[in-house]
Design an enzyme around this catalytic site. Sequence first.
Site, short mmCIF file in Angstrom:
data_model
loop_
_atom_site.label_atom_id
_atom_site.label_comp_id
_atom_site.label_asym_id
_atom_site.label_seq_id
_atom_site.Cartn_x
_atom_site.Cartn_y
_atom_site.Cartn_z
N HIS A 53 4.80 52.10 33.96
CA HIS A 53 3.89 52.81 33.07
C HIS A 53 2.48 52.56 33.61
O HIS A 53 2.22 51.49 34.17
CB HIS A 53 3.92 52.23 31.65
CG HIS A 53 5.24 52.31 30.98
ND1 HIS A 53 6.20 51.34 31.09
CD2 HIS A 53 5.75 53.24 30.14
CE1 HIS A 53 7.24 51.66 30.37
NE2 HIS A 53 7.01 52.81 29.78
N ASP A 56 1.39 49.12 32.76
CA ASP A 56 2.10 47.98 33.34
C ASP A 56 1.32 47.50 34.57
O ASP A 56 1.36 46.33 34.93
CB ASP A 56 3.50 48.36 33.84
CG ASP A 56 4.43 48.80 32.73
OD1 ASP A 56 4.17 48.44 31.57
OD2 ASP A 56 5.40 49.52 33.04
N MET A 87 9.38 56.61 40.53
CA MET A 87 9.13 57.19 39.20
C MET A 87 7.92 56.52 38.56
O MET A 87 7.67 55.33 38.78
CB MET A 87 10.38 56.98 38.33
CG MET A 87 10.30 57.45 36.90
SD MET A 87 9.67 56.22 35.73
CE MET A 87 11.18 55.59 35.01
N GLU A 180 13.15 61.53 28.05
CA GLU A 180 14.11 60.48 27.69
C GLU A 180 14.33 60.45 26.18
O GLU A 180 13.47 60.03 25.42
CB GLU A 180 13.58 59.12 28.16
CG GLU A 180 14.55 58.00 27.82
CD GLU A 180 14.09 56.64 28.32
OE1 GLU A 180 13.21 56.59 29.22
OE2 GLU A 180 14.60 55.64 27.83
N LYS A 182 15.86 59.34 22.47
CA LYS A 182 16.25 58.12 21.75
C LYS A 182 16.28 58.48 20.27
O LYS A 182 15.40 59.20 19.80
CB LYS A 182 15.22 57.02 22.02
CG LYS A 182 15.63 55.65 21.51
CD LYS A 182 14.62 54.58 21.90
CE LYS A 182 15.08 53.22 21.45
NZ LYS A 182 14.10 52.16 21.73
N GLU A 216 19.43 57.49 28.70
CA GLU A 216 19.61 56.03 28.73
C GLU A 216 20.90 55.67 27.99
O GLU A 216 21.10 56.10 26.85
CB GLU A 216 18.42 55.31 28.09
CG GLU A 216 18.68 53.81 27.98
CD GLU A 216 17.47 52.99 27.55
OE1 GLU A 216 16.37 53.24 28.08
OE2 GLU A 216 17.66 52.10 26.70
N HIS A 219 20.59 54.40 24.45
CA HIS A 219 20.05 55.32 23.44
C HIS A 219 21.13 56.23 22.89
O HIS A 219 21.12 56.55 21.68
CB HIS A 219 18.90 56.13 24.03
CG HIS A 219 17.72 55.27 24.41
ND1 HIS A 219 16.59 55.77 25.01
CD2 HIS A 219 17.51 53.94 24.27
CE1 HIS A 219 15.73 54.78 25.22
NE2 HIS A 219 16.28 53.66 24.79
N ASP A 244 18.70 55.99 33.04
CA ASP A 244 18.40 54.61 32.65
C ASP A 244 19.70 53.90 32.33
O ASP A 244 20.34 54.15 31.30
CB ASP A 244 17.48 54.59 31.40
CG ASP A 244 16.01 54.78 31.78
OD1 ASP A 244 15.71 54.99 32.98
OD2 ASP A 244 15.17 54.71 30.87
N ASP A 254 18.14 48.89 19.73
CA ASP A 254 18.11 49.13 21.17
C ASP A 254 18.11 47.80 21.92
O ASP A 254 17.09 47.14 22.06
CB ASP A 254 16.82 49.91 21.47
CG ASP A 254 16.69 50.30 22.92
OD1 ASP A 254 17.72 50.54 23.56
OD2 ASP A 254 15.56 50.36 23.40
N ASP A 256 19.08 47.01 25.16
CA ASP A 256 18.68 46.99 26.58
C ASP A 256 19.32 45.85 27.36
O ASP A 256 18.67 45.14 28.14
CB ASP A 256 17.14 46.91 26.72
CG ASP A 256 16.45 48.20 26.28
OD1 ASP A 256 17.09 49.26 26.31
OD2 ASP A 256 15.26 48.13 25.90
N ASP A 286 17.12 50.11 33.15
CA ASP A 286 16.10 49.93 32.11
C ASP A 286 16.64 48.91 31.12
O ASP A 286 17.12 49.25 30.05
CB ASP A 286 15.80 51.26 31.42
CG ASP A 286 14.61 51.11 30.48
OD1 ASP A 286 13.91 50.09 30.58
OD2 ASP A 286 14.40 51.99 29.64
C1 GLT Z 1 10.50 51.30 26.91
C2 GLT Z 1 11.70 52.07 26.42
C3 GLT Z 1 12.48 52.65 27.50
C4 GLT Z 1 11.74 53.69 28.30
C5 GLT Z 1 10.59 53.13 29.02
C6 GLT Z 1 9.83 54.26 29.67
S1 GLT Z 1 9.59 52.12 28.08
O1 GLT Z 1 10.92 50.09 27.46
O2 GLT Z 1 12.50 51.20 25.63
O3 GLT Z 1 13.69 53.18 27.08
O4 GLT Z 1 12.62 54.17 29.29
O5 GLT Z 1 8.77 54.69 28.90
MN MN Z 2 16.32 51.25 25.57
MN MN Z 3 14.71 53.85 28.93
#
Ligand code: GLT
Ligand code: MN
Ligand code: MN
Length: 386
Positions: A53, A56, A87, A180, A182, A216, A219, A244, A254, A256, A286
């Site tokens: 980002h 970041d 990216m 993306e 979610k 993702e 998500h 992702d 979420d 991750d 991700d």
């Molecule tokens: C954040 C989010 C992710 C996105 C990122 C890109 S930022 O961590 O949870 O799913 O992919 O903006």
């Molecule tokens: Mn996520």
């Molecule tokens: Mn993501």
Amino acid sequence: MYNAKPEDKFTFGLWTIGNPGADPFGTTVRERLTPSQIVEILAEVGAWGVNFHDNDLVPIDATPVERDQIITDFKKVLADSGIVVPMATTNLFSDPAFRDGAFTSNDPKVRAYAIHKTMRAMDLGAEFGAKVYVFWGGREGTETDAGKSALDAGKWFREAINYLCEYNIDQGYDYKFALEPKPNEPRGDIYLPTVGSALGFIATLDHSDMVGVNPEVAHEHMSGLNFMHAIAQAWDAGKLFHIDLNDQKIGRYDQDFRFAAESIKQAFYIVKFLEDVGYDGSRHFDAHAYRSSDLEDVKAFASGCIRSYLILKEKAEKFNADSEIQGLLAEITTDDGSMSQYVGQYSSEKAAALKDYGFDRVELGRRGQPYERLDQLVFELLMGVR
Ligand code: GLT
Ligand code: MN
Ligand code: MN
């Protein structure tokens, strides 16, 4: 064994390795790593690329001189390590200005600021050669629908993406945009909650050819959906511009998690799908390490993502070469060709003939499929006993 090669295109975000372990109930638990330290770790685990980002890399309150210095320093680290930047994306969620959304905020000045910030972040990504630009609309949503029109929000979102597509053309950046989806978190409900809804939205854009999706795993799983089915639809539409990879328990917040940490079978079908169709984009992890991890364990997390992908890729090759599995698949999908004269491309003659055909419905209903046998073979293959 299971060492990454550049052509695998494994990438991580600065925010993934650099995640210091804060959550809504607790503070950070790990030292903040600098972008350079993160790139060094990525080189160590064999990653190909790093994504970021805008903030970041360049703090939101950096002066132009500081920005230039950061860019120069980061370019040097990248050149030294051989890590690329495929990216880039915009942070449109951390700053309080975005508390009610960015492109879909009810405040027109915030909406304009979001576009301003994105154009500047696109400039930054282009400096590093990024070719995919991700839009994660984390704050684009509501807690109460009393105060925001879902129709207006959709129009504002569309206007913003249309505007940014024009900017992309104007600057000659040649980015592909990847939306993306979610379903929720951090908003109570986020607009464009699933891959399917994003694909529907993309078809309404001025430059829909320029815009695809960045699905993702976590998500779709938050909504209890089948991620492999989602990416298959995106692929079929020519819209799988980025991915992702991570993991999580179905239906939770979420999480991750490290890729394949939770749903081994689903991860297998994801990898098999990507490899079978010849997906050629970044394989972006991700995800972040558990809050309980120290720096050594963060490295184990990163190489774990890579190793798990490569192990599952090997399993997918075994699946495709396994004669018993392939025999069952041939039986399942057998086709004597007798129906092809009635279906496929429509003609009124075919339709008339198909309507007249005498089907033995009871006989059709007698046929079973050996999915139990096949699924058990997949299980045994994954467990390493085949
Ligand atoms: C954040 C989010 C992710 C996105 C990122 C890109 S930022 O961590 O949870 O799913 O992919 O903006
Ligand atoms: Mn996520
Ligand atoms: Mn993501």
